[in-house]
Write an enzyme that holds these catalytic residues in place. Sequence first.
Site, PDB file in Angstrom:
ATOM      1  N   SER A  84      94.519  18.969  13.531  1.00 52.62           N
ATOM      2  CA  SER A  84      95.519  20.116  13.471  1.00 52.62           C
ATOM      3  C   SER A  84      95.602  20.357  11.860  1.00 52.62           C
ATOM      4  CB  SER A  84      96.934  18.872  13.023  1.00 52.62           C
ATOM      5  OG  SER A  84      96.501  18.007  12.221  1.00 52.62           O
TER       6      SER A  84
ATOM      7  N   TYR B 146     100.453   0.354   7.687  1.00 51.14           N
ATOM      8  CA  TYR B 146     100.150   0.853   8.492  1.00 51.14           C
ATOM      9  C   TYR B 146      99.146  -0.190   9.427  1.00 51.14           C
ATOM     10  CZ  TYR B 146      98.834   3.380  13.002  1.00 51.14           C
ATOM     11  OH  TYR B 146      98.912   4.694  14.393  1.00 51.14           O
ATOM     12  N   ASP B 147      97.730  -0.455   9.210  1.00 57.48           N
ATOM     13  CA  ASP B 147      97.281  -1.325   9.774  1.00 57.48           C
ATOM     14  C   ASP B 147      97.978  -2.857   9.498  1.00 57.48           C
ATOM     15  OD1 ASP B 147      95.874   1.147   8.903  1.00 57.48           O
ATOM     16  OD2 ASP B 147      94.058   0.784   7.869  1.00 57.48           O
ATOM     17  N   GLU B 148      97.843  -3.386   9.071  1.00 57.81           N
ATOM     18  CA  GLU B 148      98.120  -4.529   9.136  1.00 57.81           C
ATOM     19  C   GLU B 148     100.363  -4.923  10.082  1.00 57.81           C
ATOM     20  OE1 GLU B 148      96.674  -6.711   8.700  1.00 57.81           O
ATOM     21  OE2 GLU B 148      95.757  -6.766   6.371  1.00 57.81           O
TER      22      GLU B 148
ATOM     23  N   GLN C  32      81.057  11.453   7.911  1.00 59.49           N
ATOM     24  CA  GLN C  32      81.405  10.250   8.913  1.00 59.49           C
ATOM     25  C   GLN C  32      82.086  11.095  10.263  1.00 59.49           C
ATOM     26  OE1 GLN C  32      82.425  12.114   6.046  1.00 59.49           O
ATOM     27  NE2 GLN C  32      84.672  12.203   5.886  1.00 59.49           N
ATOM     28  N   THR C  33      81.962   9.500  11.462  1.00 59.06           N
ATOM     29  CA  THR C  33      82.308  10.408  12.649  1.00 59.06           C
ATOM     30  C   THR C  33      83.424  10.291  12.585  1.00 59.06           C
ATOM     31  OG1 THR C  33      80.775   8.365  13.417  1.00 59.06           O
ATOM     32  CG2 THR C  33      79.891  10.240  12.608  1.00 59.06           C
TER      33      THR C  33
ATOM     34  N   ARG D  30      96.582   2.174   3.180  1.00 58.30           N
ATOM     35  CA  ARG D  30      96.557   2.235   4.492  1.00 58.30           C
ATOM     36  C   ARG D  30      97.318   1.042   5.408  1.00 58.30           C
ATOM     37  NH1 ARG D  30      92.273   6.547   5.678  1.00 58.30           N
ATOM     38  NH2 ARG D  30      92.877   5.902   8.123  1.00 58.30           N
TER      39      ARG D  30
ATOM     40  N   PRO E 200      88.076   4.968   6.882  1.00 57.41           N
ATOM     41  CA  PRO E 200      86.622   4.830   7.178  1.00 57.41           C
ATOM     42  C   PRO E 200      85.680   5.509   7.857  1.00 57.41           C
ATOM     43  CG  PRO E 200      88.856   4.407   8.783  1.00 57.41           C
ATOM     44  CD  PRO E 200      88.703   5.812   7.492  1.00 57.41           C
TER      45      PRO E 200
ATOM     46  N   ASN F  39      92.056   8.206  17.589  1.00 54.58           N
ATOM     47  CA  ASN F  39      92.310   9.056  17.360  1.00 54.58           C
ATOM     48  C   ASN F  39      92.362  10.242  18.739  1.00 54.58           C
ATOM     49  OD1 ASN F  39      91.946   8.682  14.923  1.00 54.58           O
ATOM     50  ND2 ASN F  39      90.186  10.115  14.587  1.00 54.58           N
TER      51      ASN F  39
HETATM   52  N1  LIG Z   1      98.072   9.809  18.114  1.00 55.76           N
HETATM   53  C1  LIG Z   1      96.917   9.213  17.643  1.00 55.76           C
HETATM   54  O1  LIG Z   1      95.519   9.718  17.204  1.00 55.76           O
HETATM   55  C2  LIG Z   1      96.925   7.969  17.326  1.00 55.76           C
HETATM   56  C3  LIG Z   1      96.429   7.068  17.497  1.00 55.76           C
HETATM   57  C4  LIG Z   1      96.290   5.518  17.729  1.00 55.76           C
HETATM   58  C5  LIG Z   1      97.901   5.059  17.194  1.00 55.76           C
HETATM   59  N2  LIG Z   1      98.828   5.341  18.026  1.00 55.76           N
HETATM   60  C6  LIG Z   1     100.068   5.441  17.573  1.00 55.76           C
HETATM   61  O2  LIG Z   1     100.629   5.965  18.938  1.00 55.76           O
HETATM   62  C7  LIG Z   1     102.426   5.926  18.564  1.00 55.76           C
HETATM   63  C8  LIG Z   1     102.574   7.808  18.342  1.00 55.76           C
HETATM   64  O3  LIG Z   1     101.845   8.059  17.971  1.00 55.76           O
HETATM   65  P1  LIG Z   1     101.859  10.361  17.683  1.00 55.76           P
HETATM   66  O4  LIG Z   1     100.376  10.818  17.474  1.00 55.76           O
HETATM   67  O5  LIG Z   1     102.453  10.469  19.008  1.00 55.76           O
HETATM   68  O6  LIG Z   1     103.317   9.677  15.693  1.00 55.76           O
HETATM   69  P2  LIG Z   1     104.028  10.863  15.839  1.00 55.76           P
HETATM   70  O7  LIG Z   1     104.287  10.837  14.657  1.00 55.76           O
HETATM   71  O8  LIG Z   1     103.977  12.558  16.492  1.00 55.76           O
HETATM   72  O9  LIG Z   1     105.067  10.082  16.862  1.00 55.76           O
HETATM   73  C9  LIG Z   1     105.640   9.331  16.491  1.00 55.76           C
HETATM   74  C10 LIG Z   1     107.331   9.271  16.329  1.00 55.76           C
HETATM   75  O10 LIG Z   1     108.425   7.698  16.416  1.00 55.76           O
HETATM   76  C11 LIG Z   1     109.463   8.084  15.187  1.00 55.76           C
HETATM   77  N3  LIG Z   1     109.394   6.693  14.848  1.00 55.76           N
HETATM   78  C12 LIG Z   1     109.017   7.040  13.171  1.00 55.76           C
HETATM   79  N4  LIG Z   1     109.815   5.347  13.207  1.00 55.76           N
HETATM   80  C13 LIG Z   1     110.895   5.335  13.720  1.00 55.76           C
HETATM   81  C14 LIG Z   1     112.032   4.663  13.957  1.00 55.76           C
HETATM   82  N5  LIG Z   1     111.582   3.166  12.934  1.00 55.76           N
HETATM   83  N6  LIG Z   1     112.302   4.337  15.338  1.00 55.76           N
HETATM   84  C15 LIG Z   1     113.569   5.493  15.819  1.00 55.76           C
HETATM   85  N7  LIG Z   1     111.705   6.337  15.643  1.00 55.76           N
HETATM   86  C16 LIG Z   1     110.606   6.399  14.910  1.00 55.76           C
HETATM   87  C17 LIG Z   1     109.201   9.285  15.000  1.00 55.76           C
HETATM   88  O11 LIG Z   1     110.088   9.537  14.831  1.00 55.76           O
HETATM   89  C18 LIG Z   1     108.020   9.625  15.816  1.00 55.76           C
HETATM   90  O12 LIG Z   1     108.877  11.090  17.125  1.00 55.76           O
HETATM   91  C19 LIG Z   1     102.698   5.565  17.193  1.00 55.76           C
HETATM   92  O13 LIG Z   1     102.730   4.135  17.068  1.00 55.76           O
HETATM   93  C20 LIG Z   1     100.688   5.595  16.288  1.00 55.76           C
HETATM   94  O14 LIG Z   1     100.793   4.873  15.760  1.00 55.76           O
HETATM   95  C21 LIG Z   1      98.776   7.335  17.598  1.00 55.76           C
END
Ligand SMILES: NC(=O)c1ccc[n+]([C@@H]2O[C@H](COP(=O)([O-])OP(=O)(O)OC[C@H]3O[C@@H](n4cnc5c(N)ncnc54)[C@H](O)[C@@H]3O)[C@@H](O)[C@H]2O)c1
Length: 319
Positions: A195, A151-153, A215-216, A148, A280, A180
């Site tokens: 989903s 993503y995290d780092e 886990q919560t 992971r 987690p 989330n």
């Molecule tokens: N949904 C959640 O629960 C959640 C939680 C924490 C953080 N986030 C952050 O929110 C943001 C959006 O998340 P999401 O749930 O909509 O995810 P998602 O995967 O639906 O959307 C991410 C979008 O980024 C685009 N993308 C990925 N790599 C790319 C690149 N190199 N160049 C251009 N576009 C790129 C993808 O095509 C996608 O449309 C992300 O940065 C994610 O880390 C989301």
Amino acid sequence: MARIYGSERRVLVTGGAGFLGSHLIDRLLDKGCEVVCVDNLFTGAKRNLYHLSGHPRFEFIRHDVTFPLYLEVDEIYNLACPASPIHYQHDPVATTKTSVHGAINMLGLAKRLRCKILQASTSEVYGDPAVHPQTEDYWGNVNPIGPRSCYDEGKRCAETLFFDYHRQHGLEIKVARIFNTYGPRMHPADGRVVSNFIMQALRGEPITIYGEGQQTRSFCYVDDLVDGLMRLMDTGPEITGPINIGNPGEFTMRQLADQVLALTGSMSPIEHRPLPPDDPRQRQPDITLATRVLGWTPKVSLAEGLKSTIDYFAGAYAS
Ligand SMILES: NC(=O)c1ccc[n+]([C@@H]2O[C@H](COP(=O)([O-])OP(=O)(O)OC[C@H]3O[C@@H](n4cnc5c(N)ncnc54)[C@H](O)[C@@H]3O)[C@@H](O)[C@H]2O)c1
């Protein structure tokens, strides 16, 4: 650069074809902004934006944020990054590049334009937290070399870059730590728990719970999340974050499965699988700061949010 035509705020949303980004774009357009969406469609889909085709204030650019971009905008929301473990672990090097090079490119653009920039960071920066609930001053418990970690780092490094651009170049930054979030337009096969459970329930397949299901997680409905992001963007320059945005209501995986089964009326059985590494045990935002600084609290209950998410999945995907 001063614009000659148009007085609307022009906003760039990277990752705008994804789940959160597409909802954010809808809300920005409702507010009268011009919106430029930049996305490479890795996990996002044009389907999430079909309803905007021909919209006079909306523009889509297919582009990978790991490459530089030159545009004229007034604000940047940097959301581009695959967000679900299945997707971000598919090409972990690309994931780190998206977070790190993407942040450098978008921060460079914001520096050139002297515009505000908001980073969609994540509760994953807290890793498997030793502190519960997580406040923004907790530094986290993250494995730097696990599956992971890309993503995290990557997200942690992006936060570092945001704060260094702020300190070194006086850039106006906003860092949101998103917990989330769920709702319509989530990817149906992204392996995320909401989903997953809904699709399994709608198809009458077993609901897969990892471990015992004790886990919560806390689940924030997308409309609440977008409201929080926009409020953060609208704060003055003294507010940088990081600010947790999420719903503190805590549910076990077992409780979530039971709610999905009740709302769908599905007869799916529950099936237990081994826990994945670095999963987690507990995750819950402390949103005291968001409430005080943004006047924000989530409004949508899990039952309400699940209902509209189930309606979406039933309409869009169930066979
Ligand atoms: N949904 C959640 O629960 C959640 C939680 C924490 C953080 N986030 C952050 O929110 C943001 C959006 O998340 P999401 O749930 O909509 O995810 P998602 O995967 O639906 O959307 C991410 C979008 O980024 C685009 N993308 C990925 N790599 C790319 C690149 N190199 N160049 C251009 N576009 C790129 C993808 O095509 C996608 O449309 C992300 O940065 C994610 O880390 C989301």
